[in-house]
Design an enzyme around this catalytic site. Structure first.
Site, PDB file in Angstrom:
ATOM      1  N   LYS A 111      -3.257   2.196  -2.484  1.00 21.47           N
ATOM      2  CA  LYS A 111      -2.946   3.321  -1.587  1.00 21.47           C
ATOM      3  C   LYS A 111      -4.112   3.418  -0.598  1.00 21.47           C
ATOM      4  CE  LYS A 111      -1.477   7.528  -0.325  1.00 21.47           C
ATOM      5  NZ  LYS A 111      -0.309   7.587   0.585  1.00 21.47           N
ATOM      6  N   CYS A 126      -0.259   3.851  10.188  1.00 16.86           N
ATOM      7  CA  CYS A 126       0.389   4.947   9.464  1.00 16.86           C
ATOM      8  C   CYS A 126       1.042   5.894  10.462  1.00 16.86           C
ATOM      9  CB  CYS A 126      -0.612   5.714   8.611  1.00 16.86           C
ATOM     10  SG  CYS A 126       0.140   7.153   7.834  1.00 16.86           S
ATOM     11  N   ASN A 150       9.328   8.717   4.523  1.00 20.28           N
ATOM     12  CA  ASN A 150       8.219   9.443   3.905  1.00 20.28           C
ATOM     13  C   ASN A 150       7.242   9.930   4.947  1.00 20.28           C
ATOM     14  OD1 ASN A 150       5.299   8.226   3.743  1.00 20.28           O
ATOM     15  ND2 ASN A 150       6.691   6.466   3.738  1.00 20.28           N
ATOM     16  N   SER A 208       0.823  -1.209   0.000  1.00 20.76           N
ATOM     17  CA  SER A 208       0.000   0.000   0.000  1.00 20.76           C
ATOM     18  C   SER A 208       0.861   1.265   0.000  1.00 20.76           C
ATOM     19  CB  SER A 208      -0.895  -0.001   1.236  1.00 20.76           C
ATOM     20  OG  SER A 208      -1.674   1.163   1.254  1.00 20.76           O
ATOM     21  N   ASN A 237      -5.265  -0.216   7.664  1.00 19.71           N
ATOM     22  CA  ASN A 237      -4.050   0.535   7.968  1.00 19.71           C
ATOM     23  C   ASN A 237      -4.232   1.218   9.311  1.00 19.71           C
ATOM     24  OD1 ASN A 237      -1.803   2.107   8.097  1.00 19.71           O
ATOM     25  ND2 ASN A 237      -2.144   3.210   6.175  1.00 19.71           N
ATOM     26  N   LEU A 253      -1.231  10.195   4.106  1.00 18.66           N
ATOM     27  CA  LEU A 253      -2.438   9.548   3.582  1.00 18.66           C
ATOM     28  C   LEU A 253      -3.236  10.418   2.617  1.00 18.66           C
ATOM     29  CD1 LEU A 253      -3.963   7.417   6.506  1.00 18.66           C
ATOM     30  CD2 LEU A 253      -2.261   6.783   4.817  1.00 18.66           C
TER      31      LEU A 253
END
Lengths: 306, 265
Positions: free
Chosen positions: A51, A136, A75, A27, A133, A79
């Protein structure tokens, strides 16, 4: 005839989901597939993890969003995504035409919002599975859901109730004991775990004496994290009985095989896609070659055989 | 949208072109066929994991079989690139990005430092396509080159050879007009009929920002090629975001060329 044989030799299952080979793209590193259509024979991948999508659109973090570091990159995209509705209308049609499993990564803040998204997506025929997710690192919050066993349990439980789809829970490596979170997700009914998301990290510019990322911190990925990710996959493999998707710095078939030997049923290529868009395809070919050379009839014979 | 290609292509030459500047020519007919000025390639400086990511380079020249990049040694990736030899193969991903869309009667190119890299490809394209006659009284092509000092002025002779009007400036006055390139531009605009002019620019962010102010003041269009740290190059990772009036956009996909009035500085 020969082709059929290799197909079954590489096929793996994750919950109700059947993959013709164990190679996925992670992802956030492959957009919505379309971005790579000129470069990669997408149909040859085991599947695509999109993503991350949120219910409402997200703008993402200010630039600079990435910084290269030794054997890796940090990074802090934050999102950025167009939201569920636009995803369904504009991004999914391309993916469903590919004929390979589409795993939609979703993120939300509350169990209710997770459930709402899961329910919507479970009604869409071309969605094969959901990846939650909950890990993150770039949302400007103090803690991640996946740093808290109880919160993880609650979210997975709510999603399982709302959707009949295969549920994959993505774990953060930024914890004291990843097996505790893994067990919580398993208990709550997660069909599979994917690990690891990125490691909290930062980079500093000594000329300006400022962080290289506007968000100050970000998530580290790439070959730099592979040994740690591998260890965590091994730990979790010994602690739970649900299938695992291993990821973290996989660049080639050798890396992928290491994860499978440590207990991963499938693997995902992340940062490797940026370096070599064909990495996933080359890994499928490399694993096939390895099985042939070592006279292994089925990839399953390798899983967890450390 | 042109098709993106990834492949290993032969290095035709890799030569020093100034103090820390190099030019590399790569034979890649299929890439060139799909390419236009303002677009770029994403190169793997070496096979291996350090440095990990590819490096973006704009097309400096586009011939029928070859393209050329002009690069400055700024870090590990570009330093390793200087070591690559003629005859070796290099992993190329491209062409990427949108490129320049040429319009307007007079064209003014504003190249700050390394900004000459994509603008020379544009100048060649303009001069060679018959839509512009350099010496005609109606249409003119001006090239402004600016740098900190004399030895950072690149491609002056190449631009002159094309028959363009070249104006050089340096911040320390060691060559051409003393001062900022944006001051050179302002003085040029005060001497010509600028109403039908379009500015195409590449250079440091501060320069592009000032150009957007100047273009607003003179009410002329200005397009600039932007830079940001980049990972995938194909619009997937959302790493190279720039904030525009429409929201964040990807330098590798919606750019690298933007109408400067759309950028939120």
């Amino acid at each position: 005839m020969v082709k059929k044989k290799t197909k079954s030799r590489l096929s793996v299952s994750i919950g109700k989901l059947k993959l013709k080979n164990p190679v996925l793209v992670a992802s956030g590193t492959f957009g919505y597939g379309q971005e790579y259509k000129d470069l990669v024979p997408l149909k040859k991948l085991g599947g695509i993890i999109t993503k991350t999508i949120t219910l409402k659109p997200r703008k993402g973090n200010p630039p600079p969003r990435i910084a290269e570091t030794y054997l890796g990159m940090i990074n802090a995209i934050g999102l950025e995504n167009p939201g569920l509705e636009v995803f369904l209308k504009e991004k999914l049609p391309f993916l469903q035409k590919l004929g390979i499993p589409v795993i939609v990564s979703i993120a939300a803040e509350t169990p209710e919002e997770f459930s709402e998204m899961a329910e919507r997506l479970s009604k869409v025929k071309s969605v094969s599975a959901l990846e939650l997710n909950i890990s993150c690192p770039n949302l400007g919050k103090k803690g991640l859901i996946s740093q808290d066993a109880e919160a993880t349990y609650e979210i997975v439980r709510a999603v399982k109730k709302a959707a009949g789809l295969t549920i994959i829970t993505k774990l953060s490596p930024n914890v004291t004991d990843i097996t505790e979170i893994a067990r919580a997700a398993e208990e709550a009914g997660s069909d599979c775990l994917s690990l690891v998301n990125t490691f909290f990290a930062m980079a500093v510019d000594i000329k300006t004496r400022k962080p290289k990322l506007a968000n100050v911190t970000g998530g580290l990925s790439g070959p730099a994290i592979k040994p740690q990710a591998l260890w965590m996959v091994r730990e979790v493999y010994q602690a739970v009985s649900i299938p695992l998707i291993g990821m973290g710095g996989i660049m080639n078939a050798r890396d992928a095989l290491e994860f499978i030997i440590c207990g991963a049923n499938a693997i995902a290529v992340g940062t490797g896609n940026f370096v070599n868009p064909r990495a996933g395809i080359e890994i499928v070919e490399g694993i096939e070659r390895y099985l042939k050379e070592n006279k292994i009839k089925n990839i399953k014979e390798l899983m967890g055989k450390l | 949208m042109s098709k993106i290609i990834q492949g290993k292509f032969k290095i035709v030459s890799n030569k020093k072109a100034g103090c820390d500047y190099y030019k590399m020519t790569i034979s890649a007919r299929e890439v060139v066929k799909a390419a236009s000025p303002g677009q770029f390639v994403h190169l793997r400086c070496i096979e291996g994991n350090q440095p990990l990511l590819r490096r973006p380079f704009s097309f400096h020249r586009l011939n029928s079989d070859n393209f050329e990049i002009l690069y400055e040694v700024v870090g590990q990736g570009t330093r390793l690139l200087t070591k690559r030899k003629k005859g070796e193969k290099i992993d190329v991903l491209g062409p990427l990005g949108n490129g320049f869309d040429v319009k307007g009667a007079n064209i003014i190119l504003v190249a700050g430092g390394m900004g000459v890299a994509p603008l020379f490809a544009l100048a060649e394209h303009i001069v060679h396509s018959s839509q512009f006659i350099v010496h005609s009284k109606k249409k003119k092509l001006y090239v402004l080159i600016g740098a900190r000092k004399k030895n950072h002025i690149l491609c002056e002779r190449d631009f002159r050879r094309l028959g363009t009007e070249v104006l050089v400036s340096t911040e320390d006055g060691s060559k051409g007009r003393r001062g900022l390139i944006t001051d050179s531009l302002k003085s040029l605009l005060s001497t010509i009929d600028y109403r039908l002019s379009t500015i195409y620019a590449c250079g440091p962010k501060e320069m592009l920002k000032e150009l957007s102010n100047i273009s607003a003041r003179f009410n002329i269009s200005a397009y600039g090629s932007l830079e940001e740290n980049m990972a995938c190059g194909v619009g997937a990772c959302l790493g190279c975001a720039v904030e525009t009036k429409r929201g964040y956009e990807r330098i590798c996909k919606e750019g690298p060329v933007f109408n400067l009035k759309d950028i939120k500085w």
